[in-house]
Design an enzyme around this catalytic site. Structure first.
Site, PDB file in Angstrom:
ATOM      1  N   ASN A  67       1.138  -1.241   0.568  1.00 44.63           N
ATOM      2  CA  ASN A  67       0.240   0.210  -0.125  1.00 44.63           C
ATOM      3  C   ASN A  67       0.563   1.124   0.137  1.00 44.63           C
ATOM      4  O   ASN A  67       0.547   2.719   0.316  1.00 44.63           O
ATOM      5  CB  ASN A  67      -0.885   0.262   1.412  1.00 44.63           C
ATOM      6  CG  ASN A  67      -0.073   0.242   2.666  1.00 44.63           C
ATOM      7  OD1 ASN A  67       0.667  -0.697   2.963  1.00 44.63           O
ATOM      8  ND2 ASN A  67      -0.480   0.739   3.403  1.00 44.63           N
ATOM      9  N   HIS A  68       2.232   1.074   0.213  1.00 42.28           N
ATOM     10  CA  HIS A  68       3.067   2.559  -0.067  1.00 42.28           C
ATOM     11  C   HIS A  68       3.630   2.566  -1.215  1.00 42.28           C
ATOM     12  O   HIS A  68       4.679   3.317  -1.464  1.00 42.28           O
ATOM     13  CB  HIS A  68       4.049   2.322   1.814  1.00 42.28           C
ATOM     14  CG  HIS A  68       3.294   2.211   2.923  1.00 42.28           C
ATOM     15  ND1 HIS A  68       3.479   1.650   3.788  1.00 42.28           N
ATOM     16  CD2 HIS A  68       1.657   2.551   3.018  1.00 42.28           C
ATOM     17  CE1 HIS A  68       2.909   2.316   5.017  1.00 42.28           C
ATOM     18  NE2 HIS A  68       2.171   2.683   4.443  1.00 42.28           N
ATOM     19  N   HIS A 151       0.212  -8.936   1.236  1.00 42.18           N
ATOM     20  CA  HIS A 151       0.066  -7.665   1.380  1.00 42.18           C
ATOM     21  C   HIS A 151      -0.393  -7.012   1.942  1.00 42.18           C
ATOM     22  O   HIS A 151      -1.715  -7.450   1.691  1.00 42.18           O
ATOM     23  CB  HIS A 151       0.716  -6.789   0.643  1.00 42.18           C
ATOM     24  CG  HIS A 151       1.517  -5.445   1.351  1.00 42.18           C
ATOM     25  ND1 HIS A 151       2.736  -6.141   2.223  1.00 42.18           N
ATOM     26  CD2 HIS A 151       1.512  -4.368   1.659  1.00 42.18           C
ATOM     27  CE1 HIS A 151       2.804  -4.632   3.115  1.00 42.18           C
ATOM     28  NE2 HIS A 151       2.065  -3.812   2.573  1.00 42.18           N
ATOM     29  N   HIS A 178       4.621  -5.804   9.653  1.00 35.73           N
ATOM     30  CA  HIS A 178       6.490  -5.824  10.119  1.00 35.73           C
ATOM     31  C   HIS A 178       7.126  -6.524  11.952  1.00 35.73           C
ATOM     32  O   HIS A 178       7.582  -6.507  12.505  1.00 35.73           O
ATOM     33  CB  HIS A 178       6.386  -4.071  10.470  1.00 35.73           C
ATOM     34  CG  HIS A 178       6.819  -3.899   9.769  1.00 35.73           C
ATOM     35  ND1 HIS A 178       7.407  -2.004   9.124  1.00 35.73           N
ATOM     36  CD2 HIS A 178       6.732  -3.902   8.413  1.00 35.73           C
ATOM     37  CE1 HIS A 178       7.376  -1.637   8.186  1.00 35.73           C
ATOM     38  NE2 HIS A 178       6.186  -2.296   6.844  1.00 35.73           N
TER      39      HIS A 178
END
Length: 259
Positions: A67-68, A151, A178
């Site tokens: 998403n980043h 993800h 993470h």
């Protein structure tokens, strides 16, 4: 065949440990192919061309994202370049011109890397990742080793996707949170699975970022600007051992290196 998947690389700290440790990891585990999630590699959010070259120069074969990925303006040009081994989640709308799947021939084995993104608590407007997987599989030659970076934020969605994919792909590796999970397993039909491969970045951090501003945000409710933390660093990920004949996973194990 043995494939190494490196959990989300965060900032320079994450890139540094990939640079210093990847060669020895490949030698120790007899790694044939390396995949890394790099969507946070540019100062904690996004990726640039120079950083992409730094990561691939360290020995990473394919970079996945999430998403980043579009946090840096140059990403739109990068992800549409067929000569660059960077992919976006394949369930982004089709109007986004980008690499969504990568195929490589490694020692006579076709390795296919797919990136998909969950929809629960993530971006709006994404196609259903379950249906998208089936659509992609129709275009992939049989007898391929297929690795999926899923993800996602929610463990239940990741687990559901793992079971849905069982027997269809070689491995489903979760990313985004993470935090390395302890649920590595070979699912009943031969697919390797982990809910999250972990993070490659600062040890003394909150998801790779400096602690102080994030803690202050929880205390005050005020917004904060993420800032990647410095060393010491850790590299987390999984090693997948694959049968060359059946293309099914024989074993999956987590790794964590701190320096």
């Amino acid at each position: 065949m043995k494939i190494l998947f490196i959990g989300d690389i965060v900032g320079r700290t994450g890139r540094d440990i990939v640079k210093t440790q990847l060669s020895s990891i490949k030698e120790k585990y007899k790694i044939d192919f390396v995949i890394a999630n790099g969507e946070n590699s540019a100062h904690g959010s996004g990726i640039t061309e120079s950083i992409l070259k730094e990561i691939t120069g360290s020995g990473v074969d394919v970079i996945t994202s999430g998403n980043h990925i579009f946090k840096k303006n140059e990403a739109l040009e990068l992800v549409s370049n067929k000569n660059i081994n960077l992919i976006i989640p394949a369930n982004y709308p089709e109007k986004v011109q980008a690499n969504r799947i990568i195929e490589k021939l490694i020692d006579g084995n076709r390795v296919v890397v797919i990136n998909l993104m969950g929809r629960v608590f993530m971006k709006e407007g994404l196609d259903n990742p379950f249906y998208k997987l089936d659509e992609l599989l129709q275009k992939i030659p049989t007898n391929s080793i297929i690795i999926v970076d899923f993800h996602g934020e929610v463990t239940s969605e990741k687990k559901a996707f793992g079971y849905y994919s069982d027997g269809k792909v070689t491995a489903v590796i979760g990313t985004h949170t993470h935090t390395q999970t302890s649920d590595t397993e070979i699912l009943p039909k031969g697919t390797a699975y982990i809910t999250d491969a972990g993070m490659t970045g600062s040890v003394n951090s909150i998801l790779g970022d400096k602690k102080e501003s994030i803690i202050n945000s929880f205390l005050t409710g005020l917004p904060f600007k993420p800032e990647p933390e410095d060393h010491p660093a850790k590299l987390e990920g999984v090693v997948i051992d694959i049968d060359n004949d059946s293309k099914k996973a024989k074993n999956i194990k987590t790794i964590r290196i701190i320096e």
